[in-house]
Design a protein around this motif. Structure first.
Motif: not given
Length: 312
Positions: A115-117, A243-245, A288-291
Motif C-alpha cells: 500500500l505504501a508502494i 480508490a487506493h486512498l 469492489v472499491i477499485y471497480s
C-alpha cells in the motif's frame, strides 16, 4: 532454521467460537459467501489486468499484486475456519499451526508495504507526470514488489520460528479461530521477550513507517491537485488515487482499531467476531472499491466479457 517443539504438544485446539454454536451457524454462510466474493472479485481484477494490454501499467501491476495478496491472506485461515465452524474437531497440527501463522504474518505484512508502494506510485504519476515512465520503470516495479514479498516472508519466518521454539508445557488451547501469533504466545511458559521484541520491531516498521510515507505522499498529491487550474483536471487527478486512498483508510483503520485499542485481560467474543469480519470483509471490498471508482477497470472488464461472449 528448524522448528523444535520442546514440549509434548503435537497439536493445538483452536477455541474460536466453540462456546457459541448459534454464532457458528450464523458465521458459516456469511463467511462462506464473503470468501467466495473475495476469490471471484480479486481473481477478476488479476485476469482483467493481465488480459487488457491498456492496463499493463505500474498502477495495475501493483493492483494485481494486491489482489493476489488478498486471495492468499484469506486462504491462509478462512477454509480451515469454515471447517471448524461446522465440525466438533477444531484441532490443527503443530507444523500446520506454524505454517498458517507464517503465511498470515507474511501476507498481512506484505500488504502494508504494498500500500505504501502504491502511494509512492500515485505520487510519481501525479506530481512527476513527465518523468513518471522513467522513474517508475518495469524493472523498478518488479524490484519493489519482489522486495516487499521476500522481506516480509523472511521476517515472518523468523518470527514464527522464534515463537514456535518456545516451550508450551502442555498448554494447547488457543483462544482464537486461527494460529494468531499473539494468541499462541500466551500459551508459552518460557521467556517470550525475544519474540515480543521482534514483533514490536516488525510492527513499527510495517505500521507507522508505511502509514507515514502514505500520508506524506498524499499530502504532496493534494498540494499538486489544488494547483491544477481546471476543476475537470482536479477531478481527473483525484480519481486516479481515490480508490487506493479508500483501501488504505479501510485497511489501516481496522488494523489500528484492533491493535491500538485497550486490551482486556480476557479475550472477548466481540473482538473475535470483529476480527473475522475485518479479515474477510476488507479483502472482499478491495476489488469492489477499485471497480466502482475506476472507469478503466470497468471498461476493461466489459471488453474482456464481450470478447468471451463473442468467442462463445
Amino acid at each position: 532454521m528448524e522448528l523444535v517443539n520442546k514440549t509434548e504438544v503435537s497439536e493445538f485446539f483452536l477455541k474460536g467460537f466453540s462456546g457459541y454454536p448459534a454464532l457458528e451457524r450464523l458465521l458459516f454462510p456469511l463467511c462462506s459467501a464473503m470468501y467466495l466474493v473475495t476469490l471471484l472479485g480479486n481473481t477478476a481484477i488479476v485476469a482483467v489486468s493481465v488480459l487488457d494490454i491498456r492496463l499493463h501499467t505500474p498502477m495495475y501491476f501493483f493492483l494485481g499484486n494486491l489482489s493476489i495478496l488478498d486471495i492468499c491472506y484469506t486462504s491462509t485461515f478462512v477454509p480451515l475456519m469454515l471447517v471448524h465452524l461446522v465440525s466438533a474437531q477444531k484441532t490443527i497440527s503443530f507444523i500446520g499451526c506454524a505454517i498458517q501463522m507464517c503465511l498470515s504474518l507474511s501476507t498481512g505484512s506484505t500488504e502494508c508495504l504494498l500500500l505504501a508502494i502504491m502511494a509512492y506510485d500515485r505520487y510519481l504519476a501525479i506530481c512527476r507526470p513527465l518523468r513518471y515512465p522513467v522513474l517508475m520503470s518495469h524493472r523498478l516495479c518488479l524490484l519493489l514488489a519482489g522486495a516487499a514479498w521476500v522481506l516480509c516472508l523472511f521476517k515472518s519466518v523468523t518470527e514464527t520460528v522464534i515463537a514456535m521454539r518456545l516451550p508450551f508445557c502442555g498448554h494447547y488451547v488457543v483462544s482464537h479461530f486461527t494460529c494468531e501469533i499473539l494468541a499462541v504466545l500466551k500459551l508459552a511458559c518460557g521467556d517470550t521477550s525475544v519474540s515480543e521484541v521482534f514483533l514490536l520491531a516488525g510492527a513499527i516498521l510495517l505500521l507507522p513507517v508505511p502509514l507515514a510515507l502514505i500520508c506524506l505522499s498524499y499530502t504532496l498529491i493534494l498540494a499538486t491537485i489544488l494547483r491544477v487550474p481546471s476543476a475537470a483536471g482536479r477531478r481527473k487527478a483525484f480519481s486516479t488515487c481515490s480508490a487506493h486512498l479508500a483501501v488504505v483508510l479501510l485497511f489501516y483503520g481496522t488494523v489500528i482499531f484492533m491493535y491500538m485499542k485497550p486490551k482486556s485481560k480476557e479475550a472477548r467474543i466481540s473482538d473475535e467476531v470483529f476480527t473475522v469480519l475485518y479479515a474477510v470483509v476488507t479483502p472482499m471490498l478491495n476489488p469492489v472499491i477499485y471497480s466502482l471508482r475506476n472507469k478503466e477497470v470497468k471498461e476493461a472488464a466489459r471488453k474482456v466479457w464481450d470478447r468471451r461472449q463473442t468467442s462463445a
